[in-house]
Design a protein around this motif. Structure first.
Motif, PDB file in Angstrom:
ATOM      1  N   ASP A   4      19.099  11.012   5.180  1.00  0.00           N
ATOM      2  CA  ASP A   4      20.473  10.642   4.838  1.00  0.00           C
ATOM      3  C   ASP A   4      20.675   9.142   5.009  1.00  0.00           C
ATOM      4  N   ASP A  38      19.049  12.015   9.849  1.00  0.00           N
ATOM      5  CA  ASP A  38      19.913  12.922   9.094  1.00  0.00           C
ATOM      6  C   ASP A  38      21.154  13.206   9.926  1.00  0.00           C
ATOM      7  N   ARG A  70      24.497  15.975   9.988  1.00  0.00           N
ATOM      8  CA  ARG A  70      25.119  17.168   9.439  1.00  0.00           C
ATOM      9  C   ARG A  70      26.300  17.567  10.329  1.00  0.00           C
ATOM     10  N   ASP A 123      29.714  20.136  10.553  1.00  0.00           N
ATOM     11  CA  ASP A 123      30.466  21.253   9.966  1.00  0.00           C
ATOM     12  C   ASP A 123      31.575  21.641  10.928  1.00  0.00           C
ATOM     13  N   ARG A 149      28.267  19.215  15.434  1.00  0.00           N
ATOM     14  CA  ARG A 149      27.826  17.917  14.911  1.00  0.00           C
ATOM     15  C   ARG A 149      26.340  17.791  15.229  1.00  0.00           C
ATOM     16  N   TYR A 150      25.549  17.476  14.207  1.00  0.00           N
ATOM     17  CA  TYR A 150      24.102  17.467  14.362  1.00  0.00           C
ATOM     18  C   TYR A 150      23.540  16.153  13.832  1.00  0.00           C
ATOM     19  N   ARG A 186      19.773  14.118  13.532  1.00  0.00           N
ATOM     20  CA  ARG A 186      18.313  14.273  13.652  1.00  0.00           C
ATOM     21  C   ARG A 186      17.650  12.911  13.477  1.00  0.00           C
TER      22      ARG A 186
END
Length: 307
Positions: free
Chosen positions: A109, A137, A139, A141, A145-146, A148
């Motif tokens: 990303d 990356d 992500r 939702d 919260r993620y 990487r």
């Protein structure tokens, strides 16, 4: 097939192949390439393999491959060609990359190239910074919260939010409270530094003012925070009594090509604050601070030696 070639050397071979195909590749650069080849047998194996990958690409029937190879010279073409070459390197018939596939970084990303840093505000109010040659990356939702870390190093200022924030590297997953954290991925472990807040790992806690290695999902060697680690976010390399060999290894992260020193000066100690955006100035400062001279064979091949 495992050839024992590291991802770093594989990417260096890709870099040299792309450079050698450029119209402005001059005799000095050719000399630097020859020096790189002779420096290590691993370099020679990587070079031989990348030549094979290049030949396979030129014989491929894919329209995407043909469009990339036939495109006029441009930064976009270089990025696409690098991605194709690395795909060949990481294929089942290619190099046995020892620790990770370099392709995820290309498709991340967010990524930062060699010598550059990025500042990226996130949707929740957090702030992500990427150091040189890094990729991540993100992500978010409704539940989590993620983030990487795919390669390199990041700094993360975590905003308060009802959703937990999980930060993952190759070496494990951390749950982070609001605060500031720095994570750098090395071969076989990640170094986690907590400037404020708290990092949790399977019931174990790393507190503000602490840092530790994260390896195979466990903390190793919890100790006091080295605040110089985070100086890169301000564009500085700050060191205290660091061996010159280690210092040059750190500086080389921000430059293309080969930067090293002779064994006679590798143990000299250096301290100070150095601006990362001007590595040439740093090299000039070395000649003032230490009994060394900087030999510039080409802009890609520099060696620090005793006076």
């Amino acid at each position: 097939m495992s050839t024992g070639i590291s991802p770093q050397v594989a990417e260096q071979a890709v870099h040299w192949l792309i450079e050698s195909q450029g119209a402005d590749f001059d005799p000095a650069q050719q000399q630097a390439l020859e020096h790189w080849l002779q420096a290590d047998g691993e370099h020679q194996r990587a070079w031989a393999h990348i030549q094979q990958v290049n030949q396979r690409l030129r014989g491929a029937t894919s329209p995407v491959v043909h469009a990339t190879l036939q495109a006029p010279p441009s930064p976009a073409r270089r990025r696409a060609l690098k991605a194709l070459l690395l795909a060949g390197v990481a294929s089942a018939t290619g190099l046995g990359l020892q620790s990770h596939n370099p392709l995820p970084g290309l498709m991340a990303d967010y990524r930062s190239p060699v010598g550059q840093r990025r500042r990226l505000p996130l949707d929740d109010g957090s702030l992500l910074r990427l150091n040189t040659r890094s990729a991540a990356d993100v992500r978010f939702d409704g539940q989590q919260r993620y983030v990487r870390l795919l390669e390199g190093e990041l700094s993360l200022d975590v905003a308060r939010d009802t959703r937990p924030l999980v930060l993952r590297s190759d070496d494990g997953s951390l749950h982070l409270d609001s605060g500031r954290f720095n994570v750098r991925q090395f071969e076989g472990y990640s170094l986690v530094s907590v400037f404020s807040g708290m990092a949790r790992l399977q019931g174990q806690v790393l507190l503000a003012g602490q840092q530790a290695r994260l390896a195979a999902g466990h903390w190793q060697g919890i100790g006091a925070l080295d605040r110089n680690i985070g100086a890169w976010v301000d564009g500085m390399l700050v060191v205290s009594q660091m061996r010159l060999g280690e210092f040059l290894a750190e500086l080389s992260r921000y430059r293309h090509g080969q930067l090293g020193c002779s064994e006679q000066v590798a143990g000299l100690r250096i301290s100070g604050s150095y601006p990362l955006d001007d590595s040439e100035r740093i090299l000039e400062m070395l000649e003032v601070a230490l009994p060394v001279r900087v030999r510039r064979f080409t802009r890609y091949w520099i060696k620090v030696e005793a006076v």
